[in-house]
Scaffold this active site. Structure first.
Site: not given
Length: 170
Positions: A123, A141
């Protein structure tokens, strides 16, 4: 049900490939350019910050001990197969659902590869306000969230379309 894959939602599968490639290229760039937790401020309220997510969205189950990796792998594969079957069964003209399903599949597969390759998801998109940070996330995401939002939107809009066609028939 469409007779050919060309007449079905599978015609939209190029979006899966686009999301997957964009997600994987961005993560490879982060892995090759950033140290863990390194952060670069891009805009007020937005950084690139490399973090590892061992859980799911918002780091759900990130400290569960490792079994969650296989649960999320199973869920990603299962949903990707299910949504692909649904794409095959619906018309290519159902653009909102086709787009939604392909965004979710592309995102699920992008994060799946991370879990299998690294044991975690990379991330790096970090939004914040003052000292409060939204959990870091990635392109996969984002695609999953946009796809889920489109599915919800379609459930409201499609219901109105059916009601309008019923009113016209009366």
């Amino acid at each position: 049900m469409p007779t050919s894959w060309k007449d079905s939602g599978l015609r939209w599968y190029w979006i899966v490939v686009l999301v997957f490639i964009a997600d994987q290229l961005s993560k490879q760039w982060v892995l090759s350019s950033f140290e863990l937790y390194e952060s670069v401020k891009l805009l007020p309220m937005f950084n690139f910050t490399y973090v590892r997510n061992y859980g799911a969205a918002f780091s759900f189950l990130s400290d569960a001990g490792g079994w969650q990796r296989w649960l999320f792998t199973f869920v990603a594969v299962g949903f990707s197969i299910l949504l692909s079957v649904w794409l095959r069964q619906q018309s290519t003209k159902m653009w909102r659902l086709n787009l939604a399903y392909t965004l979710v599949i592309g995102g699920a597969l992008g994060n799946l590869i991370d879990r299998l390759q690294h044991g975690f998801v990379v991330d790096f998109l970090d939004f914040y306000w003052k000292t409060s940070h939204f959990p870091a996330f990635n392109i996969a995401d984002s695609a999953i969230c946009i796809g889920a939002g489109l599915i919800i939107l379609d459930s409201f809009v499609s219901g109105k379309d059916v009601k309008k066609s019923d009113d016209i028939k009366e």
